[in-house]
Design a protein around this motif. Structure first.
Motif, PDB file in Angstrom:
ATOM      1  N   SER A 158       0.834  -1.200   0.000  1.00  0.00           N
ATOM      2  CA  SER A 158       0.000   0.000   0.000  1.00  0.00           C
ATOM      3  C   SER A 158       0.870   1.251   0.000  1.00  0.00           C
ATOM      4  O   SER A 158       1.981   1.243   0.526  1.00  0.00           O
ATOM      5  CB  SER A 158      -0.897   0.022   1.234  1.00  0.00           C
ATOM      6  OG  SER A 158      -1.735  -1.103   1.233  1.00  0.00           O
ATOM      7  N   GLY A 159       0.337   2.337  -0.599  1.00  0.00           N
ATOM      8  CA  GLY A 159       1.058   3.603  -0.560  1.00  0.00           C
ATOM      9  C   GLY A 159       1.093   4.129   0.864  1.00  0.00           C
ATOM     10  O   GLY A 159       0.193   3.826   1.661  1.00  0.00           O
ATOM     11  N   PRO A 160       2.129   4.916   1.209  1.00  0.00           N
ATOM     12  CA  PRO A 160       2.261   5.402   2.591  1.00  0.00           C
ATOM     13  C   PRO A 160       1.140   6.350   3.011  1.00  0.00           C
ATOM     14  O   PRO A 160       0.984   6.630   4.205  1.00  0.00           O
ATOM     15  CB  PRO A 160       3.619   6.113   2.588  1.00  0.00           C
ATOM     16  CG  PRO A 160       3.975   6.325   1.170  1.00  0.00           C
ATOM     17  CD  PRO A 160       3.254   5.310   0.357  1.00  0.00           C
ATOM     18  N   TYR A 214      -4.620   5.521   3.507  1.00  0.00           N
ATOM     19  CA  TYR A 214      -5.001   5.110   4.864  1.00  0.00           C
ATOM     20  C   TYR A 214      -6.080   4.039   4.891  1.00  0.00           C
ATOM     21  O   TYR A 214      -6.143   3.251   5.832  1.00  0.00           O
ATOM     22  CB  TYR A 214      -5.412   6.330   5.687  1.00  0.00           C
ATOM     23  CG  TYR A 214      -4.236   7.244   5.934  1.00  0.00           C
ATOM     24  CD1 TYR A 214      -3.149   6.803   6.686  1.00  0.00           C
ATOM     25  CD2 TYR A 214      -4.185   8.519   5.395  1.00  0.00           C
ATOM     26  CE1 TYR A 214      -2.043   7.597   6.889  1.00  0.00           C
ATOM     27  CE2 TYR A 214      -3.088   9.339   5.592  1.00  0.00           C
ATOM     28  CZ  TYR A 214      -2.012   8.864   6.346  1.00  0.00           C
ATOM     29  OH  TYR A 214      -0.922   9.649   6.536  1.00  0.00           O
ATOM     30  N   LEU A 215      -6.931   3.987   3.855  1.00  0.00           N
ATOM     31  CA  LEU A 215      -7.952   2.937   3.811  1.00  0.00           C
ATOM     32  C   LEU A 215      -7.280   1.560   3.752  1.00  0.00           C
ATOM     33  O   LEU A 215      -7.561   0.675   4.572  1.00  0.00           O
ATOM     34  CB  LEU A 215      -8.865   3.142   2.597  1.00  0.00           C
ATOM     35  CG  LEU A 215      -9.885   2.024   2.365  1.00  0.00           C
ATOM     36  CD1 LEU A 215     -10.898   1.975   3.501  1.00  0.00           C
ATOM     37  CD2 LEU A 215     -10.591   2.186   1.030  1.00  0.00           C
ATOM     38  N   MET A 216      -6.351   1.401   2.798  1.00  0.00           N
ATOM     39  CA  MET A 216      -5.677   0.107   2.636  1.00  0.00           C
ATOM     40  C   MET A 216      -4.786  -0.202   3.846  1.00  0.00           C
ATOM     41  O   MET A 216      -4.724  -1.338   4.316  1.00  0.00           O
ATOM     42  CB  MET A 216      -4.831   0.097   1.356  1.00  0.00           C
ATOM     43  CG  MET A 216      -5.650  -0.002   0.104  1.00  0.00           C
ATOM     44  SD  MET A 216      -6.662  -1.494   0.087  1.00  0.00           S
ATOM     45  CE  MET A 216      -8.173  -0.856  -0.604  1.00  0.00           C
ATOM     46  N   LEU A 217      -4.084   0.837   4.333  1.00  0.00           N
ATOM     47  CA  LEU A 217      -3.228   0.624   5.503  1.00  0.00           C
ATOM     48  C   LEU A 217      -4.061   0.186   6.702  1.00  0.00           C
ATOM     49  O   LEU A 217      -3.674  -0.703   7.459  1.00  0.00           O
ATOM     50  CB  LEU A 217      -2.453   1.902   5.832  1.00  0.00           C
ATOM     51  CG  LEU A 217      -1.271   2.202   4.902  1.00  0.00           C
ATOM     52  CD1 LEU A 217      -0.670   3.565   5.224  1.00  0.00           C
ATOM     53  CD2 LEU A 217      -0.203   1.129   5.013  1.00  0.00           C
ATOM     54  N   GLY A 218      -5.234   0.841   6.855  1.00  0.00           N
ATOM     55  CA  GLY A 218      -6.106   0.487   7.970  1.00  0.00           C
ATOM     56  C   GLY A 218      -6.597  -0.941   7.850  1.00  0.00           C
ATOM     57  O   GLY A 218      -6.569  -1.712   8.826  1.00  0.00           O
ATOM     58  N   LEU A 219      -7.038  -1.326   6.637  1.00  0.00           N
ATOM     59  CA  LEU A 219      -7.498  -2.705   6.430  1.00  0.00           C
ATOM     60  C   LEU A 219      -6.355  -3.685   6.664  1.00  0.00           C
ATOM     61  O   LEU A 219      -6.533  -4.734   7.289  1.00  0.00           O
ATOM     62  CB  LEU A 219      -8.060  -2.864   5.007  1.00  0.00           C
ATOM     63  CG  LEU A 219      -9.421  -2.221   4.744  1.00  0.00           C
ATOM     64  CD1 LEU A 219      -9.787  -2.327   3.271  1.00  0.00           C
ATOM     65  CD2 LEU A 219     -10.503  -2.886   5.584  1.00  0.00           C
TER      66      LEU A 219
END
Lengths: 287, 105
Positions: B64-66, B69-74
Motif C-alpha cells: 500500500s502507498g504510505p 489510509y484505507l488500505m493501511l487500515g485494512l
C-alpha cells in the motif's frame, strides 16, 4: 538475488515445518514438540514475508510492527488467561479471527477493483469472492460456536423452525449473488460486493445456529478447515505458494479430523450438521 | 471447454494442480492415526497454522502507498486479526499439551 534465494528457502522450510509439526502433533509423546516445530515454521514464514523483495513497495514497516505487537499481545494474554475448561471456545474465537482476516483481505481487493485501478479477470474475481465467502462463514460461524460453548447463546434461541430449508435457501441466494458478481466483472458495484459479504456473514451464523451445543467441537474443527481453505484462496490472490500449501494442509487435515471426531462420537457428519438430536449427544471429542 | 484445455496445458497451472493434489493427500495422511485424546490439541494446532493468512495481510500493508489510509487500515486490521490467531493459537495449544502431559504422569 541472494536475498531472494534465502527467502525462498525460508518459505520451503516453513512448509516442511508445518507438515512435520502436524505429524508430531498427532502422537502423544511428541505433540508438544510438534506445536513448537509448527510455530517455528510460522515465525520463519512471517520473517520471510517481511523481507521478501517486492518491487515498488513502500513497506510501511511501522504499521506492520504495530499490528504484530497488538495482535501478539491480545493473543498471548487471552491464551494465558483462559480457563482450562474454556479451551474449545478459545480455539473457536481464534479460528474466527483468522477467517475475519481473510474477509478483510478479500474486501480490500474489491475497493481498487471497482474503482477501476486494479483490473481482475474472471478467475481473479472468483478467487476474491470465494475468499470473502469462506472466510465470512468461518468468522461468524466460529463466533456463534464460541457463544454457544460459553453459554452466552442458547440453542433454542437461535434455531428457527425448518432451519435446514432456510439455510439451503440462504446459501442459494448467497451463491447466486456471488456467481452474478463474478460474471458481471467490473460492471458490478462495491455495494453489491458488500451485500455479498454481509450475506456470507449471515450464512455463517445461520449455518451453526441449528447445531446442538454438544456437537460444537466437531463444528469448530470443520470451521477450522474452512479457515484453512480461505487462507489458501487468499494465497492465490497474493500469488503465495506458501499460503496455499499451509492453507490446504489445514483444510485437508481439518476435514479428516472432523470426520475422526464424528466417528469417536458415533455420529455421522451429516447428522451433526442437520442438528436434530444434537443436544443429547455426549461429546467425547472435547476431552 | 476450450479455455479449460488451455488452462491445463499451461505448465505453471499444471504444477499448481499437482501441488494442490499432493498437499491434500499429505494433509489427509499426516494425521490419520491420531488418538482420540489428541483431537482437541490437534484441532487447536491446525487452527494456529491456518493463521498463515497473516502473510497476505503483511503483503497488503507492504504494497500500500504510505498515504493510502484505507488500505493501511485494512492491512493493519488484517495483521492484528491474523496475529491473534497465530500467537493465541500456538500458545493455547501449548497450554493444552502441558496439561495433557501432567495428567499422563
Amino acid at each position: 538475488m541472494l536475498l531472494e534465494f534465502i527467502i525462498n528457502i525460508a518459505y520451503l522450510a516453513g512448509s516442511l515445518a508445518f507438515v512435520w509439526g502436524l505429524r508430531l502433533l498427532s502422537s502423544p509423546d511428541t505433540a508438544r514438540k510438534g506445536n513448537i516445530v509448527a510455530g517455528s515454521g510460522m515465525v520463519i514464514a512471517i520473517l520471510a514475508a517481511l523481507f521478501q523483495p517486492i518491487e515498488g513497495a513502500s513497506n510501511n514497516y511501522l504499521w506492520i510492527a504495530g499490528a504484530l505487537a497488538v495482535g501478539a499481545a491480545i493473543g498471548l494474554v487471552s491464551a494465558k488467561k483462559v480457563q482450562m475448561t474454556a479451551m474449545p471456545q478459545m480455539v473457536s474465537i481464534f479460528n474466527g479471527l483468522g477467517g475475519a482476516c481473510a474477509v478483510v483481505l478479500a474486501y480490500a481487493e474489491l475497493f481498487p477493483f471497482y474503482e477501476g485501478s486494479k483490473p481482475l479477470d474472471l478467475a481473479g474475481l472468483s478467487i476474491v469472492l470465494s475468499a470473502l465467502l469462506i472466510g465470512g462463514v468461518s468468522f461468524t460461524g466460529s463466533l456463534l460456536a464460541y457463544g454457544k460453548l460459553q453459554g452466552l447463546v442458547n440453542d433454542s434461541q437461535v434455531a428457527l423452525p425448518r432451519h435446514s430449508a432456510i439455510n439451503l435457501a440462504l446459501l442459494a441466494v448467497t451463491l447466486g449473488l456471488g456467481i452474478y458478481l463474478a460474471a458481471a466483472g467490473s460492471s458490478g458495484s462495491l455495494a453489491l460486493g458488500s451485500l455479498f459479504m454481509a450475506l456470507s456473514l449471515i450464512y455463517g451464523f445461520s449455518f451453526v445456529a441449528p447445531i446442538g451445543g454438544a456437537d460444537m467441537p466437531v463444528v469448530i474443527s470443520l470451521l477450522n478447515s474452512f479457515t484453512g481453505l480461505s487462507a489458501a484462496v487468499t494465497g492465490l490472490i497474493y500469488g503465495s505458494q506458501f499460503m496455499l500449501v499451509g492453507g490446504i494442509l489445514v483444510g485437508a487435515s481439518g476435514t479428516i479430523l472432523t470426520v475422526l471426531m464424528c466417528d469417536a462420537m458415533n455420529r455421522s457428519l451429516l447428522n451433526v450438521l442437520i442438528g436434530g438430536f444434537g443436544g443429547g449427544g455426549s461429546s467425547s471429542a472435547a476431552g | 471447454m476450450e479455455s479449460l484445455i488451455t488452462f491445463f496445458n499451461e505448465d505453471s497451472n499444471l504444477l499448481l494442480i499437482y501441488l494442490l493434489l499432493f498437499t491434500i493427500i499429505l494433509g489427509f495422511e499426516v494425521i490419520s492415526k491420531v488418538p482420540t485424546v489428541l483431537h482437541t490439541p490437534l484441532m487447536s494446532g491446525a487452527n494456529a497454522i491456518s493463521g498463515v493468512v497473516i502473510i497476505g495481510a503483511i503483503f497488503l500493508i507492504r504494497q500500500s502507498g504510505p498515504e493510502d489510509y484505507l488500505m493501511l487500515g485494512l492491512g493493519f486490521l488484517g495483521v492484528v486479526l491474523g496475529m491473534v490467531n497465530v500467537a493465541g493459537g500456538f500458545a493455547v495449544t501449548d497450554r493444552m499439551l502441558e496439561m495433557f502431559k501432567k495428567k499422563k504422569r
